[in-house]
Scaffold this motif. Structure first.
Motif, PDB file in Angstrom:
ATOM      1  N   UNK A 143      20.252  12.388  63.866  1.00  0.00           N
ATOM      2  CA  UNK A 143      19.207  13.398  63.864  1.00  0.00           C
ATOM      3  C   UNK A 143      18.059  12.987  64.790  1.00  0.00           C
ATOM      4  N   UNK A 144      17.236  13.965  65.135  1.00  0.00           N
ATOM      5  CA  UNK A 144      16.057  13.711  65.959  1.00  0.00           C
ATOM      6  C   UNK A 144      14.892  14.516  65.412  1.00  0.00           C
ATOM      7  N   UNK A 145      13.691  14.138  65.812  1.00  0.00           N
ATOM      8  CA  UNK A 145      12.511  14.967  65.596  1.00  0.00           C
ATOM      9  C   UNK A 145      11.556  14.753  66.758  1.00  0.00           C
ATOM     10  N   UNK A 146      10.929  15.824  67.200  1.00  0.00           N
ATOM     11  CA  UNK A 146       9.967  15.766  68.289  1.00  0.00           C
ATOM     12  C   UNK A 146       8.597  15.527  67.671  1.00  0.00           C
ATOM     13  N   UNK A 147       8.017  14.386  67.992  1.00  0.00           N
ATOM     14  CA  UNK A 147       6.732  14.019  67.408  1.00  0.00           C
ATOM     15  C   UNK A 147       5.569  14.589  68.220  1.00  0.00           C
ATOM     16  N   UNK A 148       5.670  14.543  69.530  1.00  0.00           N
ATOM     17  CA  UNK A 148       4.623  15.057  70.408  1.00  0.00           C
ATOM     18  C   UNK A 148       5.261  15.720  71.614  1.00  0.00           C
ATOM     19  N   UNK A 149       4.748  16.888  71.971  1.00  0.00           N
ATOM     20  CA  UNK A 149       5.226  17.571  73.161  1.00  0.00           C
ATOM     21  C   UNK A 149       4.060  18.337  73.774  1.00  0.00           C
TER      22      UNK A 149
END
Length: 227
Positions: A143-149
């Motif tokens: 799994x992944x998660x985008x912390x900052x974009x």
């Protein structure tokens, strides 16, 4: 005839077995990579791997030494720890325990682990890092998660991999950098699509140190999402 002396014979990575009277055969086996170490205890829930608290609740959460942290390389790795009951303190540590690396113990030397559990003292252990499935820890899918974009910066976390991550690649063979706190970052989206912002979905390839490769596309999701 070449004669094998006893010292050479007993240094071979094998055991002897008799298959038939008078015939000696060699049966090889894989040695376990057991090491001597020590454990102590702590009770702070925050962790340097930056995992959400609900992750891995069924397993012992383990802090690795500052010497072995290496930008959180072993975050999410599984470890099997066996207590010998030898040490100093009021709560002797016995038995074999399944653990997952979730934190750093900055002041600990190599082979010293801090366990997130109630306890007192410092105790001798045997330990080995093992594939999670080998000790009955069945992780969810990668799994992944985008912390900052934002326009020029992408920061994401990847969890539940079968072994340590070797590298993470985006489109056009653009490689992300690993941060101290267990994230992967990239700063210049123009290398990907000649634009000033990241466009989703975005292709990603995750290469592990055991040779496994996971590919997929990511969205701008702040919650853990299957790759």
């Amino acid at each position: 005839m070449k004669i094998l002396n006893l010292l050479t014979l007993f240094s071979l990575p094998c055991v002897l077995s008799l298959s038939q009277p008078g015939n000696v055969t060699f049966t090889s086996f894989k040695k376990r990579n057991l090491r001597d170490g020590i454990i102590t205890f702590y009770n702070i829930l925050e962790n340097a791997c930056q995992y959400n608290q609900e992750l891995y609740q069924d397993y012992l959460k383990v802090a690795i030494s500052g010497e072995e942290w290496n930008n959180g390389e072993k975050c999410g790795s599984c470890i099997q720890i066996t207590g010998k009951g030898n040490g100093i303190g009021t709560t002797p540590f016995y038995g074999t325990h399944k653990g997952i690396i979730t934190n750093i113990c900055p002041e600990c030397p190599g082979g010293h682990f801090d366990l997130l559990m109630e306890g007192d003292g410092i105790w001798d252990i045997d330990y080995e890092f093992v594939p999670c499935i080998n000790i009955g820890i069945e992780l969810p899918p990668v799994q992944y998660r985008v912390d900052t974009n934002n326009d020029f910066y992408l920061r994401l976390q990847i969890i539940n991999t079968e072994s340590e991550i070797e590298n993470v690649m985006l489109e056009n063979a653009v490689f992300m950098e690993k941060t101290f706190d267990n994230f992967w970052v990239y700063y210049n989206p123009s290398d990907i699509d000649n634009q000033s912002i990241f466009y989703f979905p975005l292709f990603i390839e995750v290469k592990l140190k055991d040779g496994t490769i996971h590919t997929g596309t990511i969205e701008n999701n702040e919650n853990y999402t299957n790759l």
